[in-house]
Design a protein around this motif. Sequence first.
Motif, PDB file in Angstrom:
ATOM      1  N   ALA A 480       0.527  -3.602  -6.690  1.00  0.00           N
ATOM      2  CA  ALA A 480       0.972  -2.208  -6.741  1.00  0.00           C
ATOM      3  C   ALA A 480       1.113  -1.731  -8.179  1.00  0.00           C
ATOM      4  O   ALA A 480       0.569  -0.677  -8.556  1.00  0.00           O
ATOM      5  N   ASN A 481       1.855  -2.477  -9.020  1.00  0.00           N
ATOM      6  CA  ASN A 481       2.021  -1.983 -10.394  1.00  0.00           C
ATOM      7  C   ASN A 481       0.747  -2.139 -11.223  1.00  0.00           C
ATOM      8  O   ASN A 481       0.556  -1.440 -12.213  1.00  0.00           O
ATOM      9  N   LEU A 563       2.430   2.999  -0.338  1.00  0.00           N
ATOM     10  CA  LEU A 563       2.644   2.871  -1.776  1.00  0.00           C
ATOM     11  C   LEU A 563       3.249   4.145  -2.350  1.00  0.00           C
ATOM     12  O   LEU A 563       4.193   4.096  -3.162  1.00  0.00           O
ATOM     13  N   GLU A 566       6.836   4.326  -1.408  1.00  0.00           N
ATOM     14  CA  GLU A 566       7.670   3.479  -2.264  1.00  0.00           C
ATOM     15  C   GLU A 566       7.985   4.179  -3.582  1.00  0.00           C
ATOM     16  O   GLU A 566       9.096   4.051  -4.115  1.00  0.00           O
ATOM     17  N   ILE A 567       7.007   4.912  -4.139  1.00  0.00           N
ATOM     18  CA  ILE A 567       7.261   5.673  -5.369  1.00  0.00           C
ATOM     19  C   ILE A 567       8.368   6.685  -5.129  1.00  0.00           C
ATOM     20  O   ILE A 567       9.305   6.831  -5.940  1.00  0.00           O
ATOM     21  N   GLU A 570      11.733   4.853  -4.785  1.00  0.00           N
ATOM     22  CA  GLU A 570      12.242   4.240  -6.011  1.00  0.00           C
ATOM     23  C   GLU A 570      12.582   5.277  -7.082  1.00  0.00           C
ATOM     24  O   GLU A 570      13.595   5.138  -7.792  1.00  0.00           O
ATOM     25  N   LEU A 586       7.224  -0.286 -10.031  1.00  0.00           N
ATOM     26  CA  LEU A 586       5.885   0.119  -9.616  1.00  0.00           C
ATOM     27  C   LEU A 586       4.981   0.491 -10.788  1.00  0.00           C
ATOM     28  O   LEU A 586       3.777   0.668 -10.600  1.00  0.00           O
TER      29      LEU A 586
END
Length: 590
Positions: A480-481, A563, A566-567, A570, A586
């Motif tokens: 992901a990152n 994804l 999740e951004i 977070e 991320l």
Amino acid sequence: MISTDDKSMAPQEHKIRQLTAVRRALADLTPEVALDRILSAENPTALVHSFPEQDLHLLIHDVGLHDALPLLKLASERQWTYLMDMEAWQHDRIDLDAFTYWGALLLGVDPQRLVRWASRDKLDLFEYYLNRNIEVIVREHDQDPSDFGKDWFTFDGLFYIRVCDHPSDQLAKESEQARHFSEQRRQFLSDLLQRLADEDHVRMQGILLEAVHVIPAEAEEEAYRLRNVRLAEKGFLPLEEAAAIYQPLELDEAHRLARQQARHLNASLPSLPVQPGFARRMAAEKRRFSTMLQAFDEGALGVRLATELAGLSNQIIVADQKQPRSREEINSAVHKACGYVQIGLETLAAESGTALGETHQAPLFLRQYTLSQLFRIGYGRALRLKWRAERWQEKAWYQRQGLPLTFWGERWMGLLGGLLIKKPLCFDALQIDGLYREFVSLAEIEQTAQALTHIEAMDTLLAALDLDFSALKGHRLTFANLLLTGWACTQISGGSGVAPISLDPFRTFFSDQLLTPPKASRPERPRQVRRWAKQSFLDWLREGSGFSETQIRQQLGLPLEQLFEEIESELGRVAPRDLDPRFILLFIIV
């Protein structure tokens, strides 16, 4: 007209049913209360004798060995044999320490019966134990008793006996517990031989002479063979045979076996005086197994299922090399058996084009197939997932790059970790007592297969992107990152390299390109990823990999959407000025 035999059998059957009802009532009580009820029963001996050996074994451990001494005294020789079979062996070798411990317990509760049992019913095993623990010398007529050392003792001035040094005796100086056990072993042997001499001195002399001439390897092998025969009747097969339960069964082969066994599988079963009850009770604790449990009430089918479930659970215990000395171990095996049987039933229903819960097919399948066959069908689904994950890993891009399994993030790493171990498990982050458990439904198998498809597609995409991430060494790298940092670098600097991003440029990217500005009317709501940012990310993937947008959406649409979620989770509530690289996972920020 009622025959004489029927009249004589009726009271016996009535008594058996009464004892069965009492045992079922005891199963719902705490071990301490159950012990009190047994000892205060009208005929406690008959009640204890009516217990299946495995149920009594579990009850003894639940109560505690020393508190359960009255149960050991009331138990039958058949139940004693089962206890020694389970407790006095380590795989294919007799555990002499455990044999001593349990022998001392039985000698304490009923010495006369133990002496008769050991010297008659279990003579071969008893002689082997003596051979491994004592030395015997017959005094010659001209030999002075003082010639023997202080370690030797005798009951008749003719046969002199010495307890051999034991491996545990070497630890006596290092451990108080070892010293105590060494003394206990010597005391047990002395008391046992003394009582044997008191009961039949001539027989004791004969046993001593036979014991010293035993060939230990042959005696142990024969004892092991007889133990396997007894335990096989309860599903405790030898390890090499029990492991066959994990051999997948193809549906075509299962159908062929079902046709072959159709004549005798559903034959009317006799009413067994002692039926295994632990597996059925434990299965009832989990409602997800209701499909199978409902069939338990169908007469002969219920008797067959209860017996098969007990045998299947015991076979799993042996195959997993566990010791069935606690309710937790038994419980785990029963739930594992029920879970994969359920998956087997659902697989058969899916093959016929229907859902298991929408039809009455479950009882039909249970009549056609044995529980072990259904288990192998269900377990085969999980095992094929494992094989698929192993084949993929051998040629995966992340493996060629030398990246660890943590590269796939917590969820996907957990899923792969469950599939790549020896016996596959289901990853469940919501588990209280660990992250892994057995699969219990076909839906879980299919969800795991879908997630594995996403991992394979993501790995293929990363291989096509061919990103140079050497500048990220030393950072905690995940797929992901890696992707998000690579995309952000192109948006911030316009270059194609992947490197850690400085904080100030990232703040600008964060507020101007990544997330929508906060709404004045709802400032407390988290900000969302801009639609333009999602399309920009998708275009970057398309241009770098050479895949079409349609391909990327079809194969990775759901993981990419997760994804972005999740951004938002977070960073959606974080103001640009409050961004701290220590808490951003991320993106790789310096």
